[in-house]
Design an enzyme around this catalytic site. Sequence first.
Site, mmCIF file in Angstrom:
data_model
loop_
_atom_site.group_PDB
_atom_site.id
_atom_site.type_symbol
_atom_site.label_atom_id
_atom_site.label_comp_id
_atom_site.label_asym_id
_atom_site.label_seq_id
_atom_site.Cartn_x
_atom_site.Cartn_y
_atom_site.Cartn_z
ATOM 1 N N ASP A 1 1.845 3.947 2.739
ATOM 2 C CA ASP A 1 0.798 4.828 2.198
ATOM 3 C C ASP A 1 1.391 6.012 1.419
ATOM 4 O O ASP A 1 1.596 5.896 0.211
ATOM 5 C CB ASP A 1 -0.145 5.290 3.315
ATOM 6 C CG ASP A 1 -1.537 5.662 2.820
ATOM 7 O OD1 ASP A 1 -1.826 5.451 1.626
ATOM 8 O OD2 ASP A 1 -2.339 6.157 3.636
ATOM 9 N N ASP A 2 1.654 7.119 2.094
ATOM 10 C CA ASP A 2 2.204 8.326 1.447
ATOM 11 C C ASP A 2 3.377 8.817 2.290
ATOM 12 O O ASP A 2 3.286 9.834 2.980
ATOM 13 C CB ASP A 2 1.123 9.411 1.359
ATOM 14 C CG ASP A 2 -0.081 8.935 0.578
ATOM 15 O OD1 ASP A 2 0.016 8.844 -0.655
ATOM 16 O OD2 ASP A 2 -1.105 8.617 1.215
ATOM 17 N N HIS B 1 -9.609 1.066 -1.053
ATOM 18 C CA HIS B 1 -9.523 1.713 0.251
ATOM 19 C C HIS B 1 -10.928 1.675 0.863
ATOM 20 O O HIS B 1 -11.905 2.085 0.217
ATOM 21 C CB HIS B 1 -9.118 3.175 0.105
ATOM 22 C CG HIS B 1 -7.665 3.406 -0.185
ATOM 23 N ND1 HIS B 1 -6.996 2.797 -1.208
ATOM 24 C CD2 HIS B 1 -6.757 4.200 0.444
ATOM 25 C CE1 HIS B 1 -5.729 3.214 -1.206
ATOM 26 N NE2 HIS B 1 -5.563 4.063 -0.209
ATOM 27 N N HIS C 1 0.864 -1.189 0.000
ATOM 28 C CA HIS C 1 0.000 0.000 0.000
ATOM 29 C C HIS C 1 0.897 1.234 0.000
ATOM 30 O O HIS C 1 1.284 1.743 1.046
ATOM 31 C CB HIS C 1 -0.917 -0.048 1.230
ATOM 32 C CG HIS C 1 -1.926 1.059 1.290
ATOM 33 N ND1 HIS C 1 -3.094 0.971 2.020
ATOM 34 C CD2 HIS C 1 -1.952 2.291 0.717
ATOM 35 C CE1 HIS C 1 -3.778 2.079 1.908
ATOM 36 N NE2 HIS C 1 -3.105 2.916 1.123
ATOM 37 N N GLU D 1 -11.122 3.345 6.304
ATOM 38 C CA GLU D 1 -10.043 4.222 6.806
ATOM 39 C C GLU D 1 -10.737 5.290 7.657
ATOM 40 O O GLU D 1 -10.596 5.314 8.868
ATOM 41 C CB GLU D 1 -9.278 4.831 5.628
ATOM 42 C CG GLU D 1 -8.183 5.817 6.021
ATOM 43 C CD GLU D 1 -7.526 6.504 4.805
ATOM 44 O OE1 GLU D 1 -8.101 6.463 3.689
ATOM 45 O OE2 GLU D 1 -6.434 7.091 4.988
ATOM 46 N N HIS E 1 1.348 4.823 -2.412
ATOM 47 C CA HIS E 1 0.962 5.687 -3.546
ATOM 48 C C HIS E 1 2.229 6.375 -4.029
ATOM 49 O O HIS E 1 2.852 7.118 -3.253
ATOM 50 C CB HIS E 1 -0.052 6.735 -3.100
ATOM 51 C CG HIS E 1 -1.300 6.154 -2.510
ATOM 52 N ND1 HIS E 1 -2.452 5.968 -3.237
ATOM 53 C CD2 HIS E 1 -1.577 5.696 -1.265
ATOM 54 C CE1 HIS E 1 -3.391 5.444 -2.464
ATOM 55 N NE2 HIS E 1 -2.883 5.266 -1.260
HETATM 56 N N1 ADE Z 1 -4.670 8.607 -1.772
HETATM 57 C C1 ADE Z 1 -3.429 8.679 -1.285
HETATM 58 N N2 ADE Z 1 -3.401 8.338 0.004
HETATM 59 C C2 ADE Z 1 -4.672 8.027 0.347
HETATM 60 C C3 ADE Z 1 -5.304 7.580 1.526
HETATM 61 N N3 ADE Z 1 -4.627 7.386 2.662
HETATM 62 N N4 ADE Z 1 -6.640 7.373 1.507
HETATM 63 C C4 ADE Z 1 -7.332 7.572 0.385
HETATM 64 N N5 ADE Z 1 -6.786 7.991 -0.743
HETATM 65 C C5 ADE Z 1 -5.465 8.209 -0.778
HETATM 66 ZN ZN ZN Z 2 -3.723 4.762 0.568
#
Ligand code: ADE
Ligand code: ZN
Length: 338
Positions: free
Chosen positions: A279-280, A198, A18, A201, A20
């Site tokens: 994630d990011d 997703h 996971h 969350e 991005h």
């Molecule tokens: N796009 C990038 N990170 C995300 C996240 N945590 N939740 C939903 N969309 C995303």
């Molecule tokens: Zn994500």
Amino acid sequence: MPSPSDEFVRAMPKVELHLHIEGTLEPEVMLTLAARNGITLPWPDVASLRRAYAFADLQSFLDVYYCGAGALQTVDDFRDLAWAYCQRAAADNVRHAEIFFDPQTHTDRGIALEVVVEGLTAALDDAQAQLGLSSALIPCFLRHLSPEAALATYEDCRRFGDRFAGFGLDSSERDRPPRLFAEVFARARADGYRTVAHAGEEGPPAYILEALDVLHVDRIDHGVRCLEDPMLVERLAAQRIPLTVCPLSNVRLRVFDTIADHNLAELLRAGLVATVNSDDPAYFGGYMSANFLAVTRGLDLDASGLLTLGTNAVEASFAQPLRKAELQAQLEIHFAET
Ligand code: ADE
Ligand code: ZN
């Protein structure tokens, strides 16, 4: 059992499911690319950009993230972005990565899908050859946009055939139930693609159920709110549906107040196929090793908890069976050496 050392956690072979790629755009790189490409962003310098990283929730993050992605313009930009991620991942002993990208974030501002895919593919091919990092690409549909736009994006992506391992669904979750995207997911599945979404969350457990029953996904991204529905937890465990959990992301986006409040240990105790992911990472304070170290310390995980997380990720991955066997063997060698 002694707590695993930092070095042991860093050296553990890892599988990332996971991530991005746009979320690996470090602030310095974002501003350099924007200047190089003649793009004006609302932040004149790194300090002001970093101040914008005090997120209140998912949407406040996405607003910054989509704006920042505007700095990416050329094949080289996408290649440099992905290569930088691969080097960081390899330094954290990530051996296999399944990487999301958002086609619409780029095509909607006039960047052709070919530009994005050519750049990412060049870096991932180099990473395989030079770093031994295997990978897969998973385009995601943006949930804040329409189902029709997702269908058009799917048709655009289909041209790339098996260059993509599957399709995902991301972006704003509140009031955007997965069922809106039933048709595009049915098409992708009919064409033989794996699917992920997703869900859970920020959104309710009902969205996880919809992702399973309407979209028929293979994995749930995040999914941490499943614990609010005991029947759902039982089902996720019985069907071994993986959850790609992102601990540092969940704290930065206020899903949990602190790492110590994170429910990852409970997910594992419930027998769920939970995994740890970043994630990011450029926005949330760390890549894979930072996420593993945070949960090891914050939730007091021992070596057996780490081995379960690693094994879950191998099981949950879309890699070929032979590659999965290699990844599992690397993991077991690391834990046998303790
Ligand atoms: N796009 C990038 N990170 C995300 C996240 N945590 N939740 C939903 N969309 C995303
Ligand atoms: Zn994500």
